[in-house]
Design an enzyme around this catalytic site. Structure first.
Site, mmCIF file in Angstrom:
data_model
loop_
_atom_site.group_PDB
_atom_site.id
_atom_site.type_symbol
_atom_site.label_atom_id
_atom_site.label_comp_id
_atom_site.label_asym_id
_atom_site.label_seq_id
_atom_site.Cartn_x
_atom_site.Cartn_y
_atom_site.Cartn_z
ATOM 1 N N ASP A 114 1.195 -1.327 -0.163
ATOM 2 C CA ASP A 114 0.845 -0.194 0.065
ATOM 3 C C ASP A 114 0.661 1.154 0.187
ATOM 4 O O ASP A 114 2.253 1.454 0.687
ATOM 5 C CB ASP A 114 -0.942 -0.151 1.416
ATOM 6 C CG ASP A 114 -1.832 -1.263 0.782
ATOM 7 O OD1 ASP A 114 -2.507 -1.027 -0.057
ATOM 8 O OD2 ASP A 114 -2.608 -1.449 1.938
ATOM 9 N N HIS A 271 -0.130 -7.972 -1.186
ATOM 10 C CA HIS A 271 -0.815 -8.544 -0.914
ATOM 11 C C HIS A 271 -1.855 -7.892 -2.498
ATOM 12 O O HIS A 271 -2.360 -7.141 -3.230
ATOM 13 C CB HIS A 271 -2.129 -7.752 0.032
ATOM 14 C CG HIS A 271 -2.148 -6.704 -0.186
ATOM 15 N ND1 HIS A 271 -1.578 -5.681 1.109
ATOM 16 C CD2 HIS A 271 -3.403 -5.515 -0.165
ATOM 17 C CE1 HIS A 271 -1.955 -4.730 0.582
ATOM 18 N NE2 HIS A 271 -3.330 -4.428 -0.288
#
Length: 323
Positions: A114, A271
């Protein structure tokens, strides 16, 4: 399946000490654990929070089931016990602290860490299931620490001296062929908002984790190219390194249930939200914790090239542990 019970002593309303325990259930050899025996809504003792953070550092992503009494406010309150929340996103949040992950606007179905396009990469994210499809919609995490550990010596030397340019112009929701013909107006507007302010940052490909002292690979889809290499060379090298990160043995895949909360160490993972649920609705709530500015193995810090992320996040540097 291996379960480790962590005993926690606490005061019992001034009547001495009582013992609580949480169970840390290991889910994979290289990544992932489920934590049982703790309620995240309301107050928790310092020992419980420390045990949760320790489990996060060890297992990289941890999962809690049956947290049905947790709402956005409770999720944010719990996040504050683990760190300093950021605003939800550098370009999407409009000052809010909780970011809706809403399938009507976006599907982050590619491997990423992120917000690596800013200089202060978040410490961790907390993601809570709100509305789930009847099938599909799983999320997969990969350990970038194990990926580094598995590199052969020649690749370690290369990556430890390699830097990459990260930007937020990478269209992480699009297919790799770049087609946009089937986008709705809502999705187009969302993607326009994502890039309304341009960020570009140079990060080391190998960073030193600020809490564990371990070396981890810093890659993911926000990379534009490697410093000093052409785009063609960068694409070839990126594919080689990224393939090592996402080896199945280095991943854990989570099947969401109502009441679930996942927390991942954003400094040591990538992810991927699997978009395998057709047109069903999927929504989760994310809170992000502020992190530090990465440092490479030679002590050099990441460099912001374009964009000021100070309104998005503080810089939080935890006390480093011995490696």
């Amino acid at each position: 399946m291996i379960s480790q019970t962590v005993d926690l002593a606490r005061d019992a309303c001034g009547n001495g000490r009582v013992t609580e325990s949480i169970d840390v259930v290991k889910l994979g050899a290289n990544i992932g654990a489920r934590i049982d025996g703790v309620r995240l809504a309301g107050k928790r003792g310092t020992e419980t929070v420390t045990a949760i953070n320790d489990a996060l550092l060890e297992h990289k992503v941890i999962f809690f089931r049956d947290q049905h009494d947790l709402d956005d406010d409770g999720q944010l309150a719990f996040a504050r016990t683990l760190g300093t929340p950021t605003t939800a996103h550098p370009t999407l949040s409009e000052g809010a602290a909780v970011l809706p992950i809403d399938s009507r606007y976006d599907k982050a179905n590619s491997w990423h860490t992120d917000v690596t396009f800013v200089d202060r990469i978040p410490k961790a994210s907390l993601l809570r299931a709100v509305s789930l499809p009847a099938y599909g919609g799983t999320t997969t995490w990969a350990s970038t620490e194990v990926a580094y550990d598995q590199l052969p010596p020649p690749l370690r030397v290369l990556t430890e001296n390699l830097w990459a340019v990260h930007t937020n112009t990478y269209d992480y929701a699009a297919d790799y062929d770049g087609r946009h013909d089937d986008l709705t107006d809502a999705v187009r507007e969302y993607r326009k908002e994502f890039v309304r302010e341009y960020y570009e940052t140079e990060h080391p490909v190998v960073r030193v984790h600020p809490e564990t002292g371990k070396r981890v690979l810093l890659l993911g889809h926000f990379i534009k190219q490697f410093v000093g290499l052409s785009q063609a060379e960068s694409a070839t090298l990126f594919g080689l390194l990224q393939a090592r990160v996402i080896k199945l043995e280095n991943t854990i895949r989570w099947n969401w249930q109502p009441g679930d909360l996942a927390i991942w160490d954003n400094r040591a993972t990538q992810h991927y939200a699997v978009a395998d649920y057709d047109d069903q609705y999927r929504r989760l709530s994310r809170v992000t914790l502020a992190g530090d500015i990465p440092v490479d193995v030679h002590g050099q810090h990441s460099r912001a090239v374009v964009g000021d992320a100070s309104a998005y996040s503080d810089v939080v540097s935890p006390i480093a542990l011995a490696s």
